[in-house]
Design a protein around this motif. Structure first.
Motif, PDB file in Angstrom:
ATOM      1  N   LEU A  41     -13.021   2.923  -1.670  1.00 27.99           N
ATOM      2  CA  LEU A  41     -13.574   4.144  -2.250  1.00 27.99           C
ATOM      3  C   LEU A  41     -14.944   3.868  -2.854  1.00 27.99           C
ATOM      4  O   LEU A  41     -15.301   4.390  -3.906  1.00 27.99           O
ATOM      5  CB  LEU A  41     -12.623   4.696  -3.317  1.00 27.99           C
ATOM      6  CG  LEU A  41     -11.242   5.141  -2.805  1.00 27.99           C
ATOM      7  CD1 LEU A  41     -10.317   5.480  -3.966  1.00 27.99           C
ATOM      8  CD2 LEU A  41     -11.360   6.322  -1.853  1.00 27.99           C
ATOM      9  N   CYS A  42     -15.731   3.054  -2.152  1.00 26.56           N
ATOM     10  CA  CYS A  42     -17.034   2.634  -2.666  1.00 26.56           C
ATOM     11  C   CYS A  42     -18.170   2.948  -1.699  1.00 26.56           C
ATOM     12  O   CYS A  42     -19.189   2.263  -1.672  1.00 26.56           O
ATOM     13  CB  CYS A  42     -16.999   1.131  -2.982  1.00 26.56           C
ATOM     14  SG  CYS A  42     -18.166   0.622  -4.266  1.00 26.56           S
ATOM     15  N   ILE A 100     -10.739  -0.555  -3.950  1.00 28.51           N
ATOM     16  CA  ILE A 100     -12.119  -0.980  -4.162  1.00 28.51           C
ATOM     17  C   ILE A 100     -12.955   0.205  -4.623  1.00 28.51           C
ATOM     18  O   ILE A 100     -13.203   1.148  -3.866  1.00 28.51           O
ATOM     19  CB  ILE A 100     -12.719  -1.594  -2.886  1.00 28.51           C
ATOM     20  CG1 ILE A 100     -11.857  -2.766  -2.404  1.00 28.51           C
ATOM     21  CG2 ILE A 100     -14.160  -2.044  -3.130  1.00 28.51           C
ATOM     22  CD1 ILE A 100     -12.278  -3.336  -1.071  1.00 28.51           C
ATOM     23  N   GLY A 101     -13.379   0.136  -5.887  1.00 34.28           N
ATOM     24  CA  GLY A 101     -14.269   1.143  -6.435  1.00 34.28           C
ATOM     25  C   GLY A 101     -15.497   0.486  -7.014  1.00 34.28           C
ATOM     26  O   GLY A 101     -15.900  -0.592  -6.576  1.00 34.28           O
ATOM     27  N   LEU A 131     -15.440   6.388  -8.041  1.00 33.67           N
ATOM     28  CA  LEU A 131     -14.576   6.352  -6.868  1.00 33.67           C
ATOM     29  C   LEU A 131     -14.981   7.491  -5.941  1.00 33.67           C
ATOM     30  O   LEU A 131     -15.093   8.639  -6.380  1.00 33.67           O
ATOM     31  CB  LEU A 131     -13.105   6.493  -7.272  1.00 33.67           C
ATOM     32  CG  LEU A 131     -12.561   5.372  -8.180  1.00 33.67           C
ATOM     33  CD1 LEU A 131     -11.201   5.749  -8.746  1.00 33.67           C
ATOM     34  CD2 LEU A 131     -12.482   4.054  -7.429  1.00 33.67           C
ATOM     35  N   SER A 132     -15.205   7.164  -4.668  1.00 31.46           N
ATOM     36  CA  SER A 132     -15.795   8.144  -3.746  1.00 31.46           C
ATOM     37  C   SER A 132     -15.029   8.181  -2.426  1.00 31.46           C
ATOM     38  O   SER A 132     -15.238   7.326  -1.554  1.00 31.46           O
ATOM     39  CB  SER A 132     -17.265   7.788  -3.469  1.00 31.46           C
ATOM     40  OG  SER A 132     -18.009   7.744  -4.665  1.00 31.46           O
ATOM     41  N   PRO A 133     -14.152   9.160  -2.238  1.00 28.01           N
ATOM     42  CA  PRO A 133     -13.487   9.308  -0.942  1.00 28.01           C
ATOM     43  C   PRO A 133     -14.435   9.925   0.092  1.00 28.01           C
ATOM     44  O   PRO A 133     -14.887  11.054  -0.067  1.00 28.01           O
ATOM     45  CB  PRO A 133     -12.311  10.238  -1.247  1.00 28.01           C
ATOM     46  CG  PRO A 133     -12.701  10.977  -2.479  1.00 28.01           C
ATOM     47  CD  PRO A 133     -13.646  10.097  -3.247  1.00 28.01           C
ATOM     48  N   VAL A 134     -14.749   9.157   1.125  1.00 29.41           N
ATOM     49  CA  VAL A 134     -15.726   9.559   2.145  1.00 29.41           C
ATOM     50  C   VAL A 134     -14.999  10.183   3.329  1.00 29.41           C
ATOM     51  O   VAL A 134     -14.071   9.575   3.874  1.00 29.41           O
ATOM     52  CB  VAL A 134     -16.554   8.332   2.593  1.00 29.41           C
ATOM     53  CG1 VAL A 134     -17.488   8.704   3.737  1.00 29.41           C
ATOM     54  CG2 VAL A 134     -17.328   7.758   1.419  1.00 29.41           C
ATOM     55  N   ASN A 150     -12.149   7.908   4.900  1.00 30.14           N
ATOM     56  CA  ASN A 150     -11.082   7.907   3.896  1.00 30.14           C
ATOM     57  C   ASN A 150     -10.036   8.980   4.214  1.00 30.14           C
ATOM     58  O   ASN A 150     -10.343  10.011   4.814  1.00 30.14           O
ATOM     59  CB  ASN A 150     -11.627   8.130   2.492  1.00 30.14           C
ATOM     60  CG  ASN A 150     -12.207   6.862   1.893  1.00 30.14           C
ATOM     61  OD1 ASN A 150     -13.365   6.846   1.471  1.00 30.14           O
ATOM     62  ND2 ASN A 150     -11.434   5.800   1.860  1.00 30.14           N
ATOM     63  N   SER A 151      -8.816   8.722   3.770  1.00 29.90           N
ATOM     64  CA  SER A 151      -7.698   9.610   4.025  1.00 29.90           C
ATOM     65  C   SER A 151      -7.153  10.169   2.715  1.00 29.90           C
ATOM     66  O   SER A 151      -7.466   9.674   1.626  1.00 29.90           O
ATOM     67  CB  SER A 151      -6.585   8.846   4.751  1.00 29.90           C
ATOM     68  OG  SER A 151      -6.096   7.797   3.899  1.00 29.90           O
TER      69      SER A 151
END
Length: 428
Positions: free
Chosen positions: A39-40, A389-390, A400-403, A407-408
């Motif tokens: 999540l980085c 991983i943040g 924290l960044s869900p892309v 990302n799911s």
């Protein structure tokens, strides 16, 4: 989308997600033989599986053609940067000739400031956000000093109101109006790296122009993350890196935007051979005659291998349907994460995790910046121990960044479980 805190919700959301298949096009870091929860992407995007092939293709051209690769073959290197720029343009809401892919972010910022920061005895001030990424602060400070001006006098840094974490648009506009007679440039990020706040670029640009100043933006955390409309908003210039949300690799190639309205303006600039008009470049004549458009700010020969890595990711953006399609999933992912974090606070009856990123989805991208009110570093270390991983920012913020490309919903749910578990493990 109506959220809930069950594992079945995340499983079903992933099953229903038409973009879920694109996760397979990226290499997920492995911890103990399993996918880490990465999540980085706000700091470094993941490697596309195609990157190796794209790079090998160019290495093959180099092997087979050597110097002739600049002119021969299906896609000669001489125009490769233009092919990549055409893929970037729709991501940043620009015309193709308004974009050039080149250098690195801070180098490009300096090159643009040479043209767009020209202080006079009356107009010499730059308005920017307090707490901008340090590289921007250093670049602006050095540009001001280059003109023998005092940064304390020439740079206006705008802070949020007391007890607030983000800037209000009306306060930015008011500050522009207050300093309108002395301003020559308004320079903001598209998204603040620390809080994740999206700035209203159109409103800021309109206010800057009304005050007689240029408007420029650093899109390091916005490009590839949220849709922006540089051309339609009338932004004068912008620059960005590509290794965050556009996944071009550590230190990957950067890009610039210069609005069409400035393409025939006789700007001051630091010139180089690659920015010379292409039809006469090889005549090697004295006197710089810039290419029309953003290409006229180029300085050095295009780094083909970096362009290839960048293109490997940009082609995936195009396959996925573009930034607006990705944004739809992003809003759902980050909204889901926000919901889960707030549910922890509600269950405990106190705010253990304070989200300082705006709650309005129009004012944020993928990223959530979270203040950990109790044992923050221990909380972050617990997430790391669970292969989540943040990103840590002193003194107490986890980003924290869900892309949406890789990302799911399951990733978000696992991060939620890690944050919930941390409360028990570190005895909050």
């Amino acid at each position: 989308m109506t959220y809930n805190t069950t594992a079945d919700f995340a499983k079903q959301a992933d099953a229903d997600d038409p973009l879920a298949i694109f996760r397979q096009q990226f290499l997920i870091p492995q911890h103990d033989g399993k996918d880490a929860v990465y999540l980085c992407g706000n700091s470094l995007g993941l490697q596309p599986k195609a990157a190796e092939r794209y790079l090998k293709d160019q290495l093959g051209y180099w092997q087979d053609k050597a110097v002739e690769g600049w002119f021969d073959g299906d896609k000669p290197w001489l125009g490769y940067h233009r092919e990549v720029a055409a893929l970037v343009a729709p991501i940043v809401g620009a015309e193709s000739n308004e974009v050039s892919v080149m250098n690195s972010l801070t180098v490009n910022l300096h090159l643009l400031l040479v043209s767009f920061y020209n202080p006079t005895s009356k107009r010499f001030k730059i308005l920017m956000e307090a707490g901008a990424f340090p590289s921007d602060q250093y670049a602006v400070e050095s540009q001001v000093k280059f003109y023998d001006l005092d940064p304390a006098e020439a740079i206006i840094e705008l802070k949020p109101r007391e007890n607030e974490h983000t800037l209000r648009t009306e306060d930015i506009i008011e500050a522009i109006e207050t300093h309108k007679d002395e301003l020559t440039l308004v320079l903001f990020g598209g998204i603040n790296y620390y809080t994740g706040q999206v700035f209203n670029m159109q409103a800021i640009t309109e206010a800057a122009h009304k005050a007689g100043a240029y408007a420029g933006f650093d899109l390091a955390h916005a490009a590839g993350n949220v849709p922006v409309q540089l051309h339609n908003s009338g932004v004068d210039f912008a620059c960005w890196c590509s290794y965050k949300y556009m996944n071009s690799g550590p230190g990957g190639i950067s890009g610039i935007f210069v609005h069409q309205k400035h393409h025939n303006t006789n700007f001051k600039r630091f010139a180089g051979w690659w920015g010379y008009r292409e039809d006469k470049r090889f005549l090697m004549q004295p006197g710089f005659d810039p290419a029309v458009g953003a290409e006229g700010w180029q300085v050095s020969t295009s780094p083909v291998m970096l362009l290839a890595l960048h293109k490997a990711s940009l082609d995936i953006f195009e396959q996925a349907g573009g930034i607006n399609v990705l944004r739809e999933k992003s809003v759902k992912l980050t909204g889901y994460f926000e919901y889960l974090i707030k549910s922890i606070n509600e269950d405990l009856g106190k705010e253990v995790y304070q989200i300082i990123t705006p709650a309005n989805s129009d004012e944020r991208g993928c990223q959530l910046s979270i203040i950990c009110r109790y044992k923050p570093k221990e909380t972050f270390n617990h997430l790391v121990s669970k292969d989540i991983i943040g990103d840590w920012r002193e003194p107490d913020v986890i980003r924290l960044s869900p892309v949406p490309l890789y990302n799911s919903f399951a990733d978000v749910y696992t991060a939620y479980l890690g944050l919930r578990e941390a409360i028990q493990i570190i005895d909050i």
